[in-house]
Scaffold this motif. Sequence first.
Motif, PDB file in Angstrom:
ATOM      1  N   UNK A   1      14.103  -0.080  -0.859  1.00 39.98           N
ATOM      2  CA  UNK A   1      14.352  -0.895   0.334  1.00 39.98           C
ATOM      3  C   UNK A   1      13.639  -2.245   0.288  1.00 39.98           C
ATOM      4  N   UNK A   2      14.011  -3.107   1.221  1.00 39.30           N
ATOM      5  CA  UNK A   2      13.375  -4.422   1.353  1.00 39.30           C
ATOM      6  C   UNK A   2      11.918  -4.293   1.793  1.00 39.30           C
ATOM      7  N   UNK A   3      11.555  -3.192   2.411  1.00 42.12           N
ATOM      8  CA  UNK A   3      10.165  -2.980   2.835  1.00 42.12           C
ATOM      9  C   UNK A   3       9.236  -2.874   1.638  1.00 42.12           C
ATOM     10  N   UNK A   4       9.696  -2.215   0.573  1.00 41.18           N
ATOM     11  CA  UNK A   4       8.846  -1.981  -0.590  1.00 41.18           C
ATOM     12  C   UNK A   4       8.892  -3.117  -1.603  1.00 41.18           C
ATOM     13  N   UNK A   5       9.978  -3.872  -1.620  1.00 48.51           N
ATOM     14  CA  UNK A   5      10.182  -4.893  -2.653  1.00 48.51           C
ATOM     15  C   UNK A   5       8.995  -5.849  -2.833  1.00 48.51           C
ATOM     16  N   UNK A   6       8.369  -6.353  -1.757  1.00 50.20           N
ATOM     17  CA  UNK A   6       7.272  -7.313  -1.947  1.00 50.20           C
ATOM     18  C   UNK A   6       6.096  -6.782  -2.763  1.00 50.20           C
ATOM     19  N   UNK A   7       5.834  -5.488  -2.690  1.00 42.97           N
ATOM     20  CA  UNK A   7       4.718  -4.921  -3.462  1.00 42.97           C
ATOM     21  C   UNK A   7       4.959  -5.077  -4.963  1.00 42.97           C
ATOM     22  N   UNK A   8       6.209  -4.978  -5.371  1.00 39.20           N
ATOM     23  CA  UNK A   8       6.544  -5.051  -6.796  1.00 39.20           C
ATOM     24  C   UNK A   8       6.750  -6.493  -7.249  1.00 39.20           C
ATOM     25  N   UNK A   9       7.329  -7.302  -6.393  1.00 39.98           N
ATOM     26  CA  UNK A   9       7.503  -8.717  -6.725  1.00 39.98           C
ATOM     27  C   UNK A   9       6.152  -9.415  -6.843  1.00 39.98           C
ATOM     28  N   UNK A  10       5.200  -9.019  -6.014  1.00 38.53           N
ATOM     29  CA  UNK A  10       3.860  -9.617  -6.073  1.00 38.53           C
ATOM     30  C   UNK A  10       3.204  -9.399  -7.425  1.00 38.53           C
ATOM     31  N   UNK A  11       3.469  -8.258  -8.063  1.00 36.10           N
ATOM     32  CA  UNK A  11       2.870  -7.938  -9.359  1.00 36.10           C
ATOM     33  C   UNK A  11       3.685  -8.494 -10.532  1.00 36.10           C
ATOM     34  N   UNK A  12       4.824  -9.121 -10.245  1.00 38.89           N
ATOM     35  CA  UNK A  12       5.616  -9.736 -11.303  1.00 38.89           C
ATOM     36  C   UNK A  12       6.863  -8.989 -11.711  1.00 38.89           C
ATOM     37  N   UNK A  13       7.154  -7.857 -11.059  1.00 38.91           N
ATOM     38  CA  UNK A  13       8.382  -7.132 -11.360  1.00 38.91           C
ATOM     39  C   UNK A  13       9.587  -7.902 -10.791  1.00 38.91           C
ATOM     40  N   UNK A  14      10.734  -7.661 -11.380  1.00 37.66           N
ATOM     41  CA  UNK A  14      11.980  -8.233 -10.898  1.00 37.66           C
ATOM     42  C   UNK A  14      12.759  -7.104 -10.235  1.00 37.66           C
ATOM     43  N   UNK A  15      13.039  -7.231  -8.940  1.00 34.53           N
ATOM     44  CA  UNK A  15      13.801  -6.204  -8.228  1.00 34.53           C
ATOM     45  C   UNK A  15      15.274  -6.429  -8.539  1.00 34.53           C
ATOM     46  N   UNK A  16      15.880  -5.454  -9.208  1.00 39.07           N
ATOM     47  CA  UNK A  16      17.278  -5.598  -9.641  1.00 39.07           C
ATOM     48  C   UNK A  16      18.208  -5.336  -8.452  1.00 39.07           C
ATOM     49  N   UNK A  17      19.277  -6.068  -8.425  1.00 37.58           N
ATOM     50  CA  UNK A  17      20.261  -5.913  -7.346  1.00 37.58           C
ATOM     51  C   UNK A  17      21.412  -5.038  -7.823  1.00 37.58           C
TER      52      UNK A  17
ATOM     53  N   UNK B   1       2.338   0.253  -2.706  1.00 37.90           N
ATOM     54  CA  UNK B   1       3.539   0.645  -1.959  1.00 37.90           C
ATOM     55  C   UNK B   1       3.354   2.029  -1.344  1.00 37.90           C
ATOM     56  N   UNK B   2       2.737   2.926  -2.091  1.00 38.60           N
ATOM     57  CA  UNK B   2       2.534   4.288  -1.589  1.00 38.60           C
ATOM     58  C   UNK B   2       1.570   4.330  -0.406  1.00 38.60           C
ATOM     59  N   UNK B   3       0.540   3.509  -0.450  1.00 40.83           N
ATOM     60  CA  UNK B   3      -0.400   3.452   0.674  1.00 40.83           C
ATOM     61  C   UNK B   3       0.331   3.025   1.946  1.00 40.83           C
ATOM     62  N   UNK B   4       1.204   2.049   1.817  1.00 42.84           N
ATOM     63  CA  UNK B   4       1.949   1.571   2.975  1.00 42.84           C
ATOM     64  C   UNK B   4       2.881   2.659   3.508  1.00 42.84           C
ATOM     65  N   UNK B   5       3.568   3.354   2.605  1.00 38.07           N
ATOM     66  CA  UNK B   5       4.505   4.401   3.035  1.00 38.07           C
ATOM     67  C   UNK B   5       3.777   5.549   3.721  1.00 38.07           C
ATOM     68  N   UNK B   6       2.658   5.959   3.141  1.00 39.30           N
ATOM     69  CA  UNK B   6       1.886   7.053   3.732  1.00 39.30           C
ATOM     70  C   UNK B   6       1.368   6.674   5.113  1.00 39.30           C
ATOM     71  N   UNK B   7       0.921   5.424   5.254  1.00 34.89           N
ATOM     72  CA  UNK B   7       0.411   4.969   6.548  1.00 34.89           C
ATOM     73  C   UNK B   7       1.520   4.905   7.593  1.00 34.89           C
ATOM     74  N   UNK B   8       2.705   4.472   7.179  1.00 39.81           N
ATOM     75  CA  UNK B   8       3.824   4.318   8.112  1.00 39.81           C
ATOM     76  C   UNK B   8       4.489   5.651   8.447  1.00 39.81           C
ATOM     77  N   UNK B   9       4.619   6.521   7.457  1.00 37.36           N
ATOM     78  CA  UNK B   9       5.386   7.757   7.624  1.00 37.36           C
ATOM     79  C   UNK B   9       4.530   9.012   7.790  1.00 37.36           C
ATOM     80  N   UNK B  10       3.235   8.903   7.467  1.00 34.16           N
ATOM     81  CA  UNK B  10       2.388  10.076   7.558  1.00 34.16           C
ATOM     82  C   UNK B  10       2.694  11.124   6.506  1.00 34.16           C
ATOM     83  N   UNK B  11       3.242  10.710   5.377  1.00 37.95           N
ATOM     84  CA  UNK B  11       3.591  11.634   4.300  1.00 37.95           C
ATOM     85  C   UNK B  11       2.781  11.291   3.054  1.00 37.95           C
TER      86      UNK B  11
END
Length: 264
Positions: A248-264, A51-61
Amino acid sequence: MNIERHPWIRLAVTSVAAAFVTLASFAAPAAAQEKVTVFAAASMKNALDNANKAWSAQEGRQVTVSYAASSALAKQIENGAPADILISADLDWMKYLSDKKLVKEDTRFNWLGNRIVLVAAKDTANPVDIRPGFDLAGLLKGGRLAIGEPNAVPAGKYGKAALEKLGIWSSVEKSVASAESVRAALALVSRGEAPYGIVYRTDAAADPGVTIVGVFPADTHPPIVYPIAILSESKSKDAPAYLDYLKSARAAPFFEKEGFIVLK
């Protein structure tokens, strides 16, 4: 005065201008080095790194993460370790810091869920029916049960609670190999140093050297909740934006892919 008629003056002016350019070139990277420092439960590593790699690539942070048991991270924060965000693997350690006014309460959020499982080295064990009174001691055959430190590490606390609820903790307590984190417990099984271990489902999925032989029923232990919050001493201007990204919904797939449950 005509500078063109005095070469030494022209040289001095040129040198001063070059110095300003040099100073500016050093100042620019320094401003760009603003980053978010995250203390995260060891079980977060694979999903959070992606997730962090994606954020850094998108935001430059930039994001820097220290992974360890939630208990160790909380103690480090209490002792003044500089960090912007904590992701704990249970509610207790977040509350521990909250009670000490070390958390920005308006940013605290129950973010992810997980499951605990029984694992064995790859291709060395059959499926186990995890139910009240099951013979875990017999399965160990004198070997060790790898588990996070049962009185501090969240995965170990959940594991101990489940075994107590199932009525078998007393039969395996002396066989427990306590580890400093859930990833350390996982490694003991993966390396063949313990025949079985109790870890999060997400950790088991991240290590090809182990296989899940049983899943603990959710009603045998407290709900597994990963809270996240910005810390009171945070100095990063990017921390709120980073927190919003993780939720956000942008990050959720990274955690769901590893088996985490994104709480609502």
